[in-house]
Motif scaffolding. Structure first.
Motif, PDB file in Angstrom:
ATOM      1  N   MET A 103       0.830  -1.204   0.000  1.00  0.00           N
ATOM      2  CA  MET A 103       0.000   0.000   0.000  1.00  0.00           C
ATOM      3  C   MET A 103       0.867   1.257   0.000  1.00  0.00           C
ATOM      4  O   MET A 103       0.555   2.227  -0.685  1.00  0.00           O
ATOM      5  CB  MET A 103      -0.939   0.006   1.207  1.00  0.00           C
ATOM      6  CG  MET A 103      -1.959  -1.120   1.187  1.00  0.00           C
ATOM      7  SD  MET A 103      -3.046  -1.079  -0.227  1.00  0.00           S
ATOM      8  CE  MET A 103      -4.161   0.203   0.301  1.00  0.00           C
ATOM      9  N   ASP A 104       1.950   1.254   0.749  1.00  0.00           N
ATOM     10  CA  ASP A 104       2.839   2.409   0.781  1.00  0.00           C
ATOM     11  C   ASP A 104       3.519   2.640  -0.566  1.00  0.00           C
ATOM     12  O   ASP A 104       3.783   3.780  -0.938  1.00  0.00           O
ATOM     13  CB  ASP A 104       3.896   2.251   1.874  1.00  0.00           C
ATOM     14  CG  ASP A 104       3.321   2.432   3.277  1.00  0.00           C
ATOM     15  OD1 ASP A 104       2.180   2.912   3.392  1.00  0.00           O
ATOM     16  OD2 ASP A 104       4.021   2.078   4.244  1.00  0.00           O
ATOM     17  N   MET A 105       3.790   1.573  -1.300  1.00  0.00           N
ATOM     18  CA  MET A 105       4.457   1.713  -2.599  1.00  0.00           C
ATOM     19  C   MET A 105       3.508   2.192  -3.687  1.00  0.00           C
ATOM     20  O   MET A 105       3.893   2.973  -4.549  1.00  0.00           O
ATOM     21  CB  MET A 105       5.075   0.378  -3.025  1.00  0.00           C
ATOM     22  CG  MET A 105       6.247  -0.057  -2.216  1.00  0.00           C
ATOM     23  SD  MET A 105       6.793  -1.688  -2.732  1.00  0.00           S
ATOM     24  CE  MET A 105       8.225  -1.239  -3.660  1.00  0.00           C
ATOM     25  N   PHE A 106       2.296   1.704  -3.661  1.00  0.00           N
ATOM     26  CA  PHE A 106       1.393   1.961  -4.779  1.00  0.00           C
ATOM     27  C   PHE A 106       0.303   2.980  -4.479  1.00  0.00           C
ATOM     28  O   PHE A 106      -0.392   3.412  -5.390  1.00  0.00           O
ATOM     29  CB  PHE A 106       0.772   0.649  -5.263  1.00  0.00           C
ATOM     30  CG  PHE A 106       1.802  -0.254  -5.876  1.00  0.00           C
ATOM     31  CD1 PHE A 106       2.295  -0.004  -7.146  1.00  0.00           C
ATOM     32  CD2 PHE A 106       2.308  -1.329  -5.162  1.00  0.00           C
ATOM     33  CE1 PHE A 106       3.269  -0.823  -7.697  1.00  0.00           C
ATOM     34  CE2 PHE A 106       3.279  -2.149  -5.717  1.00  0.00           C
ATOM     35  CZ  PHE A 106       3.767  -1.891  -6.987  1.00  0.00           C
ATOM     36  N   LEU A 107       0.149   3.343  -3.232  1.00  0.00           N
ATOM     37  CA  LEU A 107      -0.824   4.373  -2.868  1.00  0.00           C
ATOM     38  C   LEU A 107      -0.113   5.432  -2.041  1.00  0.00           C
ATOM     39  O   LEU A 107      -0.125   5.399  -0.820  1.00  0.00           O
ATOM     40  CB  LEU A 107      -1.992   3.771  -2.083  1.00  0.00           C
ATOM     41  CG  LEU A 107      -2.837   2.747  -2.842  1.00  0.00           C
ATOM     42  CD1 LEU A 107      -3.849   2.109  -1.911  1.00  0.00           C
ATOM     43  CD2 LEU A 107      -3.536   3.390  -4.028  1.00  0.00           C
ATOM     44  N   PRO A 108       0.530   6.394  -2.716  1.00  0.00           N
ATOM     45  CA  PRO A 108       1.336   7.391  -1.995  1.00  0.00           C
ATOM     46  C   PRO A 108       0.548   8.163  -0.940  1.00  0.00           C
ATOM     47  O   PRO A 108       1.110   8.612   0.038  1.00  0.00           O
ATOM     48  CB  PRO A 108       1.832   8.333  -3.074  1.00  0.00           C
ATOM     49  CG  PRO A 108       1.507   7.697  -4.378  1.00  0.00           C
ATOM     50  CD  PRO A 108       0.535   6.603  -4.135  1.00  0.00           C
TER      51      PRO A 108
END
Length: 142
Positions: free
Chosen positions: A124-129
């Motif tokens: 989630m941290d990588m793909f949803l800034p």
């Protein structure tokens, strides 16, 4: 006596790996055992329980083969119930060995859930800034 931090981390990693490796390959098994915990159920009711847990397509033949395998491994036992007006039904119950294996599954699944939680947090941290910036803002507020 001195302790070696490297050995401690290796032991911890080995323990984590061992927990995951002990996890049943077939999630149907811990669900069946959990369903039998405190209850004596027949196969059809166990199939309903699998559906309730989210198993979308349940192969009835596979469920009965699994129950027979669990019975051979002394994790469940069964008896014929002839108290109903229809045909006799096999009623399954959990044994002490099944209870112990259920606990092992629970420990392994808890570890596996932790790994999945970390995976999805990183994903989630990588793909949803926005989730990353919200997470950062939350940290600054504390």
């Amino acid at each position: 006596m001195t302790t070696n931090k490297k050995n401690t981390s290796i032991d911890s990693a080995s323990k984590d790996e061992n927990m995951v490796n002990n996890m049943p390959k077939n999630l149907m098994i811990p669900v069946l055992l959990l369903s039998l915990r405190g209850w004596n159920l027949h196969g059809y009711k166990l199939i309903q329980e699998l559906s309730r847990f989210g198993f979308t397509s349940v192969d009835q033949g596979n469920v009965y083969r699994t129950l027979r395998k669990l019975e051979k491994e002394n994790m469940v036992k069964s008896e014929w119930d002839m108290s109903t007006g229809g045909p006799a039904k096999r009623i399954y119950s959990l044994t002490e060995a099944g209870e112990a294996y259920l606990q092992t599954c629970t420990d392994s699944l808890t570890q596996y859930q932790s790994i999945l939680n970390r995976f999805f947090t990183i994903y989630m941290d990588m793909f949803l800034p926005t989730s990353l910036s919200q997470h950062h803002d939350d940290k600054e507020e504390n």
